[in-house]
Design an enzyme around this catalytic site. Sequence first.
Site, mmCIF file in Angstrom:
data_model
loop_
_atom_site.group_PDB
_atom_site.id
_atom_site.type_symbol
_atom_site.label_atom_id
_atom_site.label_comp_id
_atom_site.label_asym_id
_atom_site.label_seq_id
_atom_site.Cartn_x
_atom_site.Cartn_y
_atom_site.Cartn_z
ATOM 1 N N HIS A 187 -12.429 -9.050 0.866
ATOM 2 C CA HIS A 187 -12.770 -8.364 -0.654
ATOM 3 C C HIS A 187 -13.497 -9.044 -1.690
ATOM 4 O O HIS A 187 -14.193 -8.996 -2.287
ATOM 5 C CB HIS A 187 -11.483 -7.675 -1.326
ATOM 6 C CG HIS A 187 -11.268 -6.133 -0.781
ATOM 7 N ND1 HIS A 187 -11.237 -4.996 -1.285
ATOM 8 C CD2 HIS A 187 -10.850 -6.362 0.553
ATOM 9 C CE1 HIS A 187 -10.559 -3.695 -0.014
ATOM 10 N NE2 HIS A 187 -10.283 -5.044 0.732
ATOM 11 N N ASP B 50 -17.612 -12.711 -9.104
ATOM 12 C CA ASP B 50 -17.052 -11.729 -8.629
ATOM 13 C C ASP B 50 -17.378 -11.126 -7.370
ATOM 14 O O ASP B 50 -18.613 -10.717 -7.312
ATOM 15 C CB ASP B 50 -17.093 -10.099 -9.431
ATOM 16 C CG ASP B 50 -15.468 -9.403 -9.519
ATOM 17 O OD1 ASP B 50 -14.681 -9.615 -8.547
ATOM 18 O OD2 ASP B 50 -15.308 -9.335 -10.917
HETATM 19 C C1 GDG Z 1 -10.740 -7.265 -6.440
HETATM 20 C C2 GDG Z 1 -11.821 -8.360 -5.998
HETATM 21 C C3 GDG Z 1 -13.683 -6.576 -5.861
HETATM 22 C C4 GDG Z 1 -8.395 -2.748 -14.138
HETATM 23 N N1 GDG Z 1 -7.198 -2.556 -15.544
HETATM 24 C C5 GDG Z 1 -6.615 -0.524 -15.056
HETATM 25 C C6 GDG Z 1 -6.978 -0.164 -14.375
HETATM 26 N N2 GDG Z 1 -8.254 -1.507 -13.401
HETATM 27 C C7 GDG Z 1 -9.027 -0.892 -12.380
HETATM 28 C C8 GDG Z 1 -10.438 -0.234 -12.105
HETATM 29 C C9 GDG Z 1 -10.330 -0.630 -11.384
HETATM 30 C C10 GDG Z 1 -9.279 -2.414 -10.299
HETATM 31 O O1 GDG Z 1 -8.559 -1.862 -11.367
HETATM 32 C C11 GDG Z 1 -10.116 -3.255 -10.465
HETATM 33 O O2 GDG Z 1 -11.293 -3.861 -9.659
HETATM 34 P P1 GDG Z 1 -12.282 -4.799 -9.996
HETATM 35 O O3 GDG Z 1 -13.482 -4.529 -8.358
HETATM 36 O O4 GDG Z 1 -12.965 -4.656 -10.778
HETATM 37 O O5 GDG Z 1 -11.608 -6.480 -9.131
HETATM 38 P P2 GDG Z 1 -10.276 -6.925 -8.649
HETATM 39 O O6 GDG Z 1 -9.304 -6.162 -8.823
HETATM 40 O O7 GDG Z 1 -10.838 -8.352 -8.746
HETATM 41 O O8 GDG Z 1 -10.480 -6.579 -7.034
HETATM 42 C C12 GDG Z 1 -13.426 -6.927 -6.816
HETATM 43 C C13 GDG Z 1 -12.475 -5.251 -5.491
HETATM 44 O O9 GDG Z 1 -11.670 -5.931 -4.816
HETATM 45 C C14 GDG Z 1 -12.631 -4.281 -3.970
HETATM 46 O O10 GDG Z 1 -13.164 -5.141 -3.110
HETATM 47 O O11 GDG Z 1 -14.361 -5.598 -6.483
HETATM 48 O O12 GDG Z 1 -15.090 -8.442 -6.586
HETATM 49 O O13 GDG Z 1 -12.086 -9.098 -6.437
HETATM 50 O O14 GDG Z 1 -10.977 -0.572 -9.825
HETATM 51 O O15 GDG Z 1 -10.061 1.017 -12.601
HETATM 52 N N3 GDG Z 1 -6.785 0.747 -13.654
HETATM 53 C C15 GDG Z 1 -5.628 1.173 -14.321
HETATM 54 N N4 GDG Z 1 -5.963 0.990 -15.648
HETATM 55 C C16 GDG Z 1 -5.927 -0.477 -16.158
HETATM 56 O O16 GDG Z 1 -5.691 -0.673 -17.397
HETATM 57 N N5 GDG Z 1 -5.264 2.692 -13.843
#
Ligand code: GDG
Length: 478
Positions: A175, A383
């Site tokens: 990921h 990212d």
């Molecule tokens: C890893 C990789 C890759 C965030 N704050 C809240 C919340 N979130 C949710 C968002 C989103 C998820 O968390 C974050 O996903 P990201 O992709 O932005 O980042 P990582 O956590 O670093 O994820 C990344 C991912 O894996 C998938 O392969 O895209 O690059 O680093 O869905 O909505 N959700 C809630 N409350 C919050 O305050 N409910």
Amino acid sequence: MKIAADDPSSTAPGAAPIRPIVIAANRLPVMRDNTTENGWAPSPGGLVRALLPMLRSSGGTWVGWTGTPDDPTEPFTVDGVDCYPIDISAKEVELYYEGFSNDGLWPLYHDALRESTYDIAQWEAYQRVNERFAITLANIAPPNAIVWIHDYQLQLVPAMLRQQRPDITIGFFLHIPFPPYELFSRLPWRNEIIDGLLGCDLIGFQRPKGATNFAACASQLRKSDIGENVIHNAGHRTELGVFPISIDFAEVEEMAAGRATRKLTSQIRTRLGDPEVILLGVDRLDYTKGIGLRLRAFGALLESGELDPERCVMVQVATPTREAVEHYQDERREIERLVGEINGRFSRIGLPVIHYLYQTLSYDDLIALYRAGDVMLVTPFRDGMNLVAKEYAAAHIDGDGVLVLSEFAGAADELTDAVLVNPHDDRALQESIVTAVEMHRHERRARMAGLREQVKRMDVQGWADRFYAALARAAENQ
Ligand code: GDG
């Protein structure tokens, strides 16, 4: 080697798998919920939802940690999926999870943005926990099963599992980015990690660069034979593929269209003092996400007068994460210092210029906030993908809103209608924020239409189906 993202038309969406499938990930796809019969409910999130139909149709199984240390929970079933908990002790959480995974591999795989810790006790715990996953998988996977392993915490599992169960087809999806040789080769246990992953039939990456970096490391470190999208090593064949992960577009869109969301969105605007422009950031509080950089750019624009504090408000949600790791404590201190500094300088009584939430919001609140955001700032230094950028586009059913997106997020490959920026370039970042704030309505709508079209076309279900189909093909080619 030439690697391109898989063609979205190569699998019928939702195609039912015919072989039993077992997922392994650090965490089980569930959370404790005392309103259900067995005390568990499925976790929210696109990944879980994308895999659940596939798992149900194959009588599927998921192996992972419950999230609670020293938790010897017996196997249980949630929503038709059999869950096999892996017990991880408090000491192992410290060494395998917070230590090797999140203070060793995480910074190294993200451009070495922070110093990695390389510690033999942490490495031993990582091996031990990976071994535990492999043994459980070997014991429970039905004959001829497909096992799909997720992410950097479990990179040794493929080879360990193959040794015990050569009949199984093994896929792995990373990921996060896979680093270039120049960085990866710092890792004292670099050979073991490459060998671990080469136990796979297919390794999936977010971006083409991840795959080429991995191939270069396998070639340099293990003298593997590299072909087009394939590596031959010790008589085994491992295919490499690119599968940019996505979100459940329809679900986010539906949530955004709900009456409750609309009401909440307008309440948010009112509570923020009905500003002309709401700038929004939503991230785990992680030093890879470039939160401080974005705050500094906002502060500089208020200082120079290019943004007017009476017209613009910024909301930054920074979700608590990995709080036991020192780099995260330092990052939090710096972000909170910046928020205080900028608010102290530019806020008015009752009207802070930055609204900072160090909290995890409900998904409903998050979607309402996306809808309220006129300009979304996604500015990571590095990212794997960044799902927030995709969620923002899916939530903007009004067809308006501007996404400012770092070139260093995997999402930048697809979301070319965003205002793309190099976040290391202070001035460029400031200019891209001004461009977004001042963008003409016609251009905003045209770009948002492009973003939404892209996310809709390449959603998470398609991602899961394409990975599964490629894995089944890789097994046939073996
Ligand atoms: C890893 C990789 C890759 C965030 N704050 C809240 C919340 N979130 C949710 C968002 C989103 C998820 O968390 C974050 O996903 P990201 O992709 O932005 O980042 P990582 O956590 O670093 O994820 C990344 C991912 O894996 C998938 O392969 O895209 O690059 O680093 O869905 O909505 N959700 C809630 N409350 C919050 O305050 N409910």
